[in-house]
Design a protein around this motif. Structure first.
Motif, PDB file in Angstrom:
ATOM      1  N   GLY A  70       0.720  -1.348   0.017  1.00  0.00           N
ATOM      2  CA  GLY A  70       0.159  -0.072  -0.019  1.00  0.00           C
ATOM      3  C   GLY A  70       0.878   1.358  -0.137  1.00  0.00           C
ATOM      4  O   GLY A  70       2.058   1.220  -0.139  1.00  0.00           O
ATOM      5  N   LEU A  71       0.173   2.316   0.226  1.00  0.00           N
ATOM      6  CA  LEU A  71       0.992   3.656   0.216  1.00  0.00           C
ATOM      7  C   LEU A  71       0.970   4.130   1.603  1.00  0.00           C
ATOM      8  O   LEU A  71      -0.085   4.135   2.362  1.00  0.00           O
ATOM      9  N   CYS A  72       2.147   4.712   1.964  1.00  0.00           N
ATOM     10  CA  CYS A  72       2.095   5.322   3.418  1.00  0.00           C
ATOM     11  C   CYS A  72       2.713   6.765   3.116  1.00  0.00           C
ATOM     12  O   CYS A  72       3.489   6.958   2.775  1.00  0.00           O
ATOM     13  N   VAL A  73       2.081   7.652   3.872  1.00  0.00           N
ATOM     14  CA  VAL A  73       2.233   9.189   3.701  1.00  0.00           C
ATOM     15  C   VAL A  73       2.734   9.759   4.790  1.00  0.00           C
ATOM     16  O   VAL A  73       1.925   9.559   6.193  1.00  0.00           O
ATOM     17  N   GLU A  74       3.890  10.307   4.698  1.00  0.00           N
ATOM     18  CA  GLU A  74       4.636  10.728   6.001  1.00  0.00           C
ATOM     19  C   GLU A  74       3.720  11.674   6.813  1.00  0.00           C
ATOM     20  O   GLU A  74       3.477  11.565   8.240  1.00  0.00           O
ATOM     21  N   ALA A  75       2.858  12.808   6.279  1.00  0.00           N
ATOM     22  CA  ALA A  75       2.125  13.680   7.080  1.00  0.00           C
ATOM     23  C   ALA A  75       0.762  13.184   7.452  1.00  0.00           C
ATOM     24  O   ALA A  75       0.428  13.891   8.297  1.00  0.00           O
ATOM     25  N   LEU A  76       0.489  12.040   7.290  1.00  0.00           N
ATOM     26  CA  LEU A  76      -0.687  11.324   7.686  1.00  0.00           C
ATOM     27  C   LEU A  76      -0.301  10.003   8.627  1.00  0.00           C
ATOM     28  O   LEU A  76      -1.258   9.292   8.899  1.00  0.00           O
ATOM     29  N   ARG A 124       6.220  13.826   1.344  1.00  0.00           N
ATOM     30  CA  ARG A 124       6.762  12.814   1.299  1.00  0.00           C
ATOM     31  C   ARG A 124       6.096  11.504   1.524  1.00  0.00           C
ATOM     32  O   ARG A 124       5.030  11.562   2.295  1.00  0.00           O
ATOM     33  N   ALA A 125       6.332  10.421   0.676  1.00  0.00           N
ATOM     34  CA  ALA A 125       5.269   9.440   0.773  1.00  0.00           C
ATOM     35  C   ALA A 125       6.105   8.133   0.213  1.00  0.00           C
ATOM     36  O   ALA A 125       7.041   8.335  -0.503  1.00  0.00           O
ATOM     37  N   ARG A 126       5.562   6.922   0.403  1.00  0.00           N
ATOM     38  CA  ARG A 126       6.319   5.631  -0.384  1.00  0.00           C
ATOM     39  C   ARG A 126       5.304   4.665  -0.499  1.00  0.00           C
ATOM     40  O   ARG A 126       4.388   4.392   0.292  1.00  0.00           O
ATOM     41  N   PHE A 127       5.496   4.084  -1.495  1.00  0.00           N
ATOM     42  CA  PHE A 127       4.747   2.497  -1.958  1.00  0.00           C
ATOM     43  C   PHE A 127       5.638   1.410  -1.044  1.00  0.00           C
ATOM     44  O   PHE A 127       6.952   1.451  -0.753  1.00  0.00           O
ATOM     45  N   TRP A 149       9.468   2.108  -1.780  1.00  0.00           N
ATOM     46  CA  TRP A 149       9.726   3.057  -3.153  1.00  0.00           C
ATOM     47  C   TRP A 149       9.235   4.463  -2.899  1.00  0.00           C
ATOM     48  O   TRP A 149       8.124   4.658  -2.745  1.00  0.00           O
ATOM     49  N   GLU A 150      10.462   5.296  -2.406  1.00  0.00           N
ATOM     50  CA  GLU A 150      10.171   6.571  -1.924  1.00  0.00           C
ATOM     51  C   GLU A 150       9.809   7.733  -3.164  1.00  0.00           C
ATOM     52  O   GLU A 150      10.413   7.554  -4.159  1.00  0.00           O
ATOM     53  N   GLY A 151       8.981   8.571  -2.528  1.00  0.00           N
ATOM     54  CA  GLY A 151       8.502   9.454  -3.430  1.00  0.00           C
ATOM     55  C   GLY A 151       7.916  10.691  -2.859  1.00  0.00           C
ATOM     56  O   GLY A 151       7.758  10.897  -1.711  1.00  0.00           O
ATOM     57  N   GLU A 152       7.063  11.446  -3.730  1.00  0.00           N
ATOM     58  CA  GLU A 152       6.382  12.515  -3.026  1.00  0.00           C
ATOM     59  C   GLU A 152       4.943  12.624  -3.804  1.00  0.00           C
ATOM     60  O   GLU A 152       4.596  12.190  -4.904  1.00  0.00           O
ATOM     61  N   ILE A 153       3.906  13.050  -3.148  1.00  0.00           N
ATOM     62  CA  ILE A 153       2.615  13.115  -3.531  1.00  0.00           C
ATOM     63  C   ILE A 153       2.436  14.287  -4.472  1.00  0.00           C
ATOM     64  O   ILE A 153       2.430  15.650  -3.771  1.00  0.00           O
TER      65      ILE A 153
END
Length: 210
Positions: A70-76, A124-127, A149-153
């Motif tokens: 799934g997706l994990c979002v840092e700010a959430l 910031r977020a990651r799969f 898998w690091e990325g950004e929304i």
């Protein structure tokens, strides 16, 4: 060795099958064996993957592998996490074709994510993908592999490919959103690919395969 995949997802079967291509395993879906999907009641990817692998191993009477991703979002605080696929509450008619059901759910999930990140500077977020393999249902030594898998929304969706949150996760190292990547590039860099390569190495070492 027959290795039962605790999923009925043909794309997932194809991805893992190609990544495990050098191993002496025949990967088959649980659905092809008449095995129902397991419950996923837990709050972490590893617990859900382990539950699914145990369920498949018990029903099949042999080795099984499962993933939870799934997706994990840092700010959430890591949300949407294990409920990524059903993040937004959506009422969909039962007669709706499976593909249309998924597309509407994906659109609702993406809209809710953008709403909850409105005005948030930290994108910031990651799969995340967790793979668990068991030799049998009571295996005390499960093999556990992780891929991140690091990325950004993004502020708005980009690209036409992929599914789920692919149009929203921008990968800085590749300069594109996941939905803008061709399949070969995605499969080479994705969270599932990273976890699968790690798992393949463990299968060779711990299970003496290959």
């Amino acid at each position: 060795m027959r290795l039962v995949l605790a999923s009925n997802n043909a794309k997932k079967l194809g991805e893992l099958g190609s990544l495990f291509g050098g191993l002496p395993v025949a990967l088959v879906t649980q659905g092809s064996l008449g095995i129902a999907e397991a419950e996923e009641p837990h709050g972490t990817f590893v617990e859900n993957a382990l539950a699914k692998a145990r369920h498949a191993a018990q029903a099949a009477g042999g080795p099984a592998i499962a993933d939870d991703s799934g997706l994990c979002v840092e700010a959430l605080g890591g949300a949407p996490g294990v409920i990524s696929a059903h993040y937004a509450p959506v009422e969909l008619p039962s007669w709706l074709p499976r593909e249309s059901h998924r597309e509407r759910q994906d659109a609702a999930n993406n809209a809710l994510l953008l709403q909850r990140l409105a005005g948030q500077p930290d994108r910031r977020a990651r799969f995340v993908c967790t793979l668990v393999a068991l030799r049998h249902a009571q295996d005390p030594e499960p093999l556990i592999a992780f891929g991140r898998w690091e990325g950004e929304i993004l502020q708005q969706p980009a690209g036409e490919g992929g599914f789920g949150y692919d149009p929203l996760l921008f990968i800085p190292s590749l300069g594109k959103a996941v939905a803008q990547l061709d399949a070969a590039v995605k499969n080479a860099h994705s969270h599932r690919a990273l976890a699968a390569r790690q798992m393949a190495a463990m299968l060779r070492e711990a299970w003496h395969l290959g």
